[in-house]
Write a protein that holds these residues in place. Structure first.
Motif, short mmCIF file in Angstrom:
data_model
loop_
_atom_site.label_atom_id
_atom_site.label_comp_id
_atom_site.label_asym_id
_atom_site.label_seq_id
_atom_site.Cartn_x
_atom_site.Cartn_y
_atom_site.Cartn_z
N CYS A 102 5.86 1.30 -15.35
CA CYS A 102 4.75 0.37 -15.29
C CYS A 102 3.48 1.02 -14.74
N ALA A 103 3.55 2.34 -14.47
CA ALA A 103 2.48 2.98 -13.71
C ALA A 103 1.21 3.16 -14.53
N ARG A 104 0.09 3.03 -13.83
CA ARG A 104 -1.19 3.38 -14.41
C ARG A 104 -1.35 4.89 -14.34
N GLU A 105 -2.47 5.40 -14.85
CA GLU A 105 -2.75 6.82 -14.75
C GLU A 105 -2.96 7.22 -13.30
N GLY A 106 -2.65 8.46 -13.00
CA GLY A 106 -3.07 9.02 -11.73
C GLY A 106 -2.11 8.87 -10.58
N TYR A 107 -2.29 9.73 -9.59
CA TYR A 107 -1.55 9.74 -8.33
C TYR A 107 -2.54 9.90 -7.20
N PRO A 108 -2.25 9.41 -6.02
CA PRO A 108 -1.04 8.70 -5.63
C PRO A 108 -0.92 7.36 -6.37
N TYR A 109 0.33 7.00 -6.61
CA TYR A 109 0.61 5.68 -7.20
C TYR A 109 1.38 4.88 -6.15
N VAL A 138 -0.81 19.40 -2.95
CA VAL A 138 -1.16 17.99 -3.09
C VAL A 138 -2.68 17.83 -3.16
N GLY A 139 -3.36 18.57 -2.31
CA GLY A 139 -4.82 18.55 -2.34
C GLY A 139 -5.42 17.49 -1.42
N TYR A 140 -6.65 17.72 -1.06
CA TYR A 140 -7.35 16.87 -0.09
C TYR A 140 -7.49 15.43 -0.57
N ARG A 141 -7.91 15.26 -1.83
CA ARG A 141 -8.15 13.89 -2.33
C ARG A 141 -6.89 13.03 -2.26
N GLN A 142 -5.78 13.59 -2.74
CA GLN A 142 -4.53 12.80 -2.70
C GLN A 142 -4.07 12.54 -1.27
N ARG A 143 -4.23 13.55 -0.40
CA ARG A 143 -3.78 13.36 0.99
C ARG A 143 -4.59 12.26 1.67
N GLN A 144 -5.89 12.24 1.39
CA GLN A 144 -6.74 11.21 1.98
C GLN A 144 -6.34 9.82 1.48
N GLU A 145 -6.08 9.75 0.17
CA GLU A 145 -5.70 8.46 -0.42
C GLU A 145 -4.33 8.01 0.09
N LEU A 146 -3.42 8.98 0.22
CA LEU A 146 -2.10 8.66 0.77
C LEU A 146 -2.23 8.14 2.20
N ALA A 147 -3.06 8.81 2.99
CA ALA A 147 -3.26 8.37 4.39
C ALA A 147 -3.79 6.93 4.42
N ARG A 148 -4.66 6.63 3.49
CA ARG A 148 -5.23 5.27 3.45
C ARG A 148 -4.14 4.25 3.09
N TYR A 149 -3.30 4.60 2.11
CA TYR A 149 -2.20 3.69 1.74
C TYR A 149 -1.24 3.48 2.93
N LEU A 150 -1.00 4.58 3.67
CA LEU A 150 -0.04 4.49 4.77
C LEU A 150 -0.58 3.70 5.96
#
Ligand SMILES: [Fe+2]
Length: 247
Positions: A102-109, A138-150
């Motif tokens: 069911c996933a949209r494009e892109g990560y983090p999902y 993983v890269g800075y952008r994904q890590r930042q987004e992951l931190a926000r989700y967490l």
């Protein structure tokens, strides 16, 4: 909530052992755990080719249809190297993901199921330029987004899943920003799922993460039996059972 972790399927041809072992795994899960969310942490196929994803989909289609939910993130073997100037070909994996999940494009999902937040990351996202495809970043952008989700929402449990290993520092296999990832997950993640090095392992309360699971290679038998982990997640505890299948 029930959560099943599979990883490193490495399906390629119908004549391969991985194909037949994956059929056994999927049949077992459908027989016993259709109420489970299944998370596959990459290397679904061996070379990232469209024909290999077609072969994998023949089997995984049933899992996607009959289980509660199937979620995937890519491993290095899922994104074919197209040469120095060609980069990575993510199209076959992307097509597979869109067709079967069911996933949209892109990560983090990120999604929440029964109070369990599950976030998948792409550890191949910034692998270009590392000089060896088996390494990840993983890269800075994904890590930042992951931190926000967490830090958002109020789930009772937070799960993070990605292909590369958080602790394997082998020069050819490493996740180059593993230390940064461990810092992002510390005291915010209850269960981390990974694969890549094909070594079955489970750690408790390391670096502020409650459970860290390496699923090994799900399509390779160990002492004549296939195995996978089934996590039972309630609002105040996680328990883990290893399911085994004779081959
Ligand atoms: Fe891998």
């Amino acid at each position: 909530m029930k959560l099943i972790h599979l990883t490193d399927l490495h399906v390629s041809e119908r004549s391969g052992a991985e194909y037949h072992h994956l059929r056994r795994l999927v049949a077992h899960i459908i027989e016993h755990h259709t109420d489970a969310v299944v998370v596959i942490t990459g290397d679904l196929v061996d070379s990232g080719r469209a024909d290999e994803f077609e072969v994998a989909a023949e089997i995984l289609d049933a899992l996607a249809a009959d289980c509660r939910l199937m979620l995937v993130c890519p491993g290095n073997h899922d994104v074919e190297w197209m040469g120095t100037f060609g980069g990575l070909d993510r199209r076959p994996f992307g097509a597979f993901r869109r067709a079967l999940t069911c996933a949209r494009e892109g990560y983090p999902y990120c999604m929440t199921v029964d109070g369990v937040q599950i976030t998948l990351i792409d550890t191949t996202a910034e692998a270009r330029g590392l000089g060896d495809l088996a390494r990840g970043r993983v890269g800075y952008r994904q890590r930042q987004e992951l931190a926000r989700y967490l830090e958002t929402g109020q789930p009772h449990t937070r799960v993070v899943a990605g292909h590369h290993h958080l602790y394997d520092d082998d020069l050819g296999l490493e996740l180059v920003d593993a230390a940064e990832m461990r810092a992002v997950c510390a005291h915010r993640c209850n269960l981390y799922l990974m694969g890549h090095d094909h070594h079955w392992g489970l750690w408790r309360e390391v670096d502020g993460v409650g459970w860290i699971a390496d699923g090994g290679k799900s399509t390779r038998p160990h002492r004549g039996r296939l195995r996978y982990r089934l996590f039972d997640i309630t609002d105040d505890a996680i328990s883990c059972n290893t399911q085994t299948i004779e081959v």
